[in-house]
Design a protein around this motif. Structure first.
Motif, mmCIF file in Angstrom:
data_model
loop_
_atom_site.group_PDB
_atom_site.id
_atom_site.type_symbol
_atom_site.label_atom_id
_atom_site.label_comp_id
_atom_site.label_asym_id
_atom_site.label_seq_id
_atom_site.Cartn_x
_atom_site.Cartn_y
_atom_site.Cartn_z
ATOM 1 N N UNK A 146 1.192 2.881 -5.815
ATOM 2 C CA UNK A 146 0.768 2.599 -4.670
ATOM 3 C C UNK A 146 -0.250 3.559 -4.195
ATOM 4 N N UNK A 147 -0.695 3.504 -2.800
ATOM 5 C CA UNK A 147 -1.728 4.376 -2.371
ATOM 6 C C UNK A 147 -1.039 5.553 -1.994
ATOM 7 N N UNK B 69 0.800 -1.209 0.042
ATOM 8 C CA UNK B 69 -0.159 0.085 0.053
ATOM 9 C C UNK B 69 0.940 1.443 -0.145
ATOM 10 N N UNK B 70 1.801 1.204 0.928
ATOM 11 C CA UNK B 70 2.651 2.367 1.019
ATOM 12 C C UNK B 70 4.117 2.199 0.479
ATOM 13 N N UNK B 71 4.914 3.039 0.373
ATOM 14 C CA UNK B 71 6.298 3.042 0.349
ATOM 15 C C UNK B 71 6.910 4.200 0.952
ATOM 16 N N UNK B 72 8.309 4.171 1.325
ATOM 17 C CA UNK B 72 9.010 5.302 1.748
ATOM 18 C C UNK B 72 10.351 5.005 1.424
ATOM 19 N N UNK C 160 10.133 0.034 2.801
ATOM 20 C CA UNK C 160 10.860 1.248 2.731
ATOM 21 C C UNK C 160 12.208 0.912 2.582
ATOM 22 N N UNK C 161 13.092 1.888 1.845
ATOM 23 C CA UNK C 161 14.271 1.566 1.684
ATOM 24 C C UNK C 161 15.147 1.984 2.810
#
Ligand code: MIC
Ligand code: SF4
Length: 649
Positions: A56-57, A30-33, A117-118
């Motif tokens: 993504x959302x 849903x989410x990435x950072x 997240x990276x």
């Protein structure tokens, strides 16, 4: 049969595979950072995928690591990231807004969602009942492009908390206790799910300290239920609408249950140079302290900072101590200022830095040679502070504050004062003015590429034989900080040829030169390692730079999760000794060879490794899923996605 919390959320996101521990599964994200130090590579890879907008959302790009800006490099990176964000529909959190994990917790995390997240501390948002996982930049880029995220289905261990923390003991001591029990190795493909009566008294920021440092155990992620405390936190962030209740079923099954009584925990510390080297603070009493650093994504919440401010009220920093204070976010800094406690801290002699990673990643505030530094951050790996012979101890904010006053390691329970009570604001003053929202429509704007933005290095084809010298033989628990240092070197993150000059710098300063000359002779090299190779940071540079230097295989007793994924993504073979003691029969510079690689990879992955120098042979194994086999056979993940998506790299 009842489900645990992890199973409940993951089953709603499952795209492929079965929820059987050890099997590969694909999940919808849903989410990435991203953050700036890993973000430039992630976005260069995303651009190469020719996808017009993120799918993504929500995807957020944070600038929090490289904010020192000595030279043009970091500033160039920031402009690149800002322009990419505008173009592809990514939310941009500007430098000064705070550390990615703290800001994501405050402003974006939502119970029940998936986040990758990276950055290895992405599990911080597990405190909000998210499945939040750290990954390499390429995997994050793929998720932004709409691809599932693949991982080995983990086993779930329940950490059952009972009782309440005693005064002067806080969340950091809880996670140090967990580290004492589980250590930093042997926890790959595991999830820690917290539960029990004890969690009821822990606020979301306290839970965040605990889930954040689960990363140090090497687990896939850590998660808390979404309950009354979650609602209170979301309400304080003006986001009660994001609240949903989430908890495990009563009859949920776990691989194991570990009980911890919060009331029995004492102030703890992680001694140099590993987060699992635990002792009570009591035993450290009287060791002289030269520096104290308060902050990082582990312990820089409102409660942490106000507690310290209250302890220091009316006192001056000990003359032998340098006290650094790094608030986790602009929100925390503003609240500190509104409450008046900032003035008190300045009067005490605190050296206030901007809201960023700062000291935690060795970006400034390196301690003096041979000195003792007490830090509330999460990693005390050798050399990470920027001073190779410094002794860094990880401690709670309370223990940090005690040393600021006394100038030596002091059990905070021995400070002759009442434990300060801190009540969280019912509503934080929310100010998102440092967040830039992308245009809703497709944006044709230009991407800024200053001279620091290098080109994406290509991974070579997989050759059918790998042969070459053991270029280095290292021991257990080699972290990605050992492989490729951050700190002063981090400004070269977007320039792989330059950054590669520093591979293994703190262990063997000649490593890069040797590897380069072997590569220039058209040859390959192999690394030999002990247990738990690739602990710590998610930086894919720890695979990319060795790949650039001609490393084609690493033989280890065991590998950590994110690093294994990064090695595979960049076409380096992660090989495990079938018999661990074969490690002892190899010396640096021995000449090794494996052949028939493509056939064996496609079959059982078991190779006979010949040691040409010693005239011996031993078995190693490369355990890969079918998807990973394809990546390795293609010479790396970008080569596959290029073919599939007709990419232009
Ligand atoms: C870290 O704490 O080691 C970092 C710096 O945040 C890294 C990411 C990086 O190397 O850029 C991490 O934890 O993944
Ligand atoms: Fe930043 Fe340190 Fe947290 Fe890594 S561990 S994200 S460097 S504050």
């Amino acid at each position: 049969m009842g489900k645990n919390l992890f199973e409940k959320i993951i089953s709603r996101h499952l795209v492929s595979g079965n929820l059987v521990p050890g099997e590969e599964i694909g999940i919808y994200i849903d989410q990435t950072l991203t953050q700036d130090a890993t973000g430039t590579m992630a976005y260069l890879q995303f651009e190469a995928m020719n996808v017009p907008r993120t799918k993504t959302e929500l995807s957020v790009s944070y600038v929090d690591h490289n904010t020192i800006q000595i030279g043009f490099e970091n500033a160039d990176d920031h402009l690149y990231l800002q322009s990419v964000a505008q173009k592809y529909g990514i939310v941009f959190s500007r430098a000064g807004n705070g550390i990615c994990h703290q800001v994501h917790l405050e402003r974006f995390g939502k119970p029940g969602k998936t986040l990758i997240g990276s950055d290895s501390h992405t599990p911080t948002c597990g405190s909000l009942s998210m499945i939040a996982i750290g990954a390499g930049g390429l995997d994050v880029a793929l998720a932004m492009a709409g691809s599932p995220f693949y991982l080995t289905c983990p086993k779930v261990i329940k950490i059952n908390l009972a009782g309440k923390l005693k005064p002067w003991v806080s969340a950091k001591d809880v996670i140090l206790k967990v580290l004492e029990i589980f250590t930093t190795k042997g926890n790959v493909n595991t999830v820690f799910e917290y539960g029990g009566k004890g969690i009821e008294s822990l606020t979301v920021p306290e839970r965040a300290t605990i889930t954040n440092m689960g990363a140090e155990c090497g687990v896939t992620t850590s998660i808390f239920p979404s309950d009354k405390m979650t609602r209170i936190f979301l309400r304080s962030q003006h986001r009660e609408r994001d609240f949903i209740e989430l908890k495990a079923d009563k009859d949920a099954k776990y691989a194991k249950v570990v009980n911890i009584d919060l009331s029995k925990i004492e102030p703890l510390t992680a001694k140099p140079h590993s987060p699992d080297n635990i002792s009570t603070v009591k035993k450290m009493n009287k060791i002289a302290v030269n520096q104290v650093c308060l902050g990082s994504c582990t312990n820089s919440s409102y409660k942490d900072l106000i507690t310290v401010a209250k302890i220091l009220k009316g006192k001056t920093v000990h003359p032998d101590v340098s006290f650094i204070l790094t608030p986790g976010s602009k929100q925390v800094l503003k609240e500190l200022s509104k409450s008046g406690y900032l003035t008190g801290l300045i009067s005490s002699g605190a050296r206030i830095t901007e809201s960023a990673c700062g000291f935690c990643i060795g970006n400034g505030q390196s301690p003096p040679s041979g000195s003792v530094s007490l830090r509330t951050s999460n990693r005390n790996f050798l050399g990470r502070s920027g001073t190779i012979d410094a002794n860094v101890y990880l401690v709670s904010p309370e223990t940090a504050a005690a040393a600021v006053i006394t100038g030596c390691f002091t059990d905070p329970r021995n400070l002759k004062m009442r434990y300060p009570k801190v009540t969280m604001p019912k509503k934080f003053s929310v100010d998102d003015s440092m967040i830039i929202w992308p245009d809703k429509k497709k944006n044709e704007s230009e991407v800024f590429r200053g001279p620091n933005i290098g080109i994406l290095p290509r991974t070579p084809e997989l050759s059918d034989t790998i042969h070459g010298p053991v270029i280095i033989k290292v021991g257990d628990k080699i972290t990605t900080d050992h492989i490729i240092p951050a700190g002063a070197r981090m400004k070269y993150r977007s320039n792989i040829p330059k950054y590669s000059e520093f591979v293994f710098e703190n262990i063997d300063p000649n490593f890069a030169r040797r590897a380069m000359s072997i590569r220039q002779d058209g040859k390959q090299s192999i690394i030999v390692a002990g247990l738990s190779y690739g602990q710590g940071s998610s930086r894919e540079h720890a695979a990319l730079c060795p790949m650039y230097l001609g490393i084609r295989a690493i033989i280890a007793k065991s590998f950590e999760r994110i690093h294994t994924a990064n090695l595979i993504n960049f076409g380096i073979l992660p090989l495990t000794f079938c018999v661990e003691s074969d490690y002892d029969r190899i010396d640096q510079e021995d000449y090794l060879e494996i052949s028939d690689i493509k056939r064996i990879i496609s079959e059982d992955g078991k190779f006979l490794m010949r040691n040409k120098t010693k005239g011996t042979a031993f078995y190693v194994t490369c355990e890969l899923s079918d998807r990973q086999k394809q990546i390795i056979l293609a010479g790396g993940a970008l080569n596959i996605s290029n073919k599939e998506n007709k990419l232009r790299v």
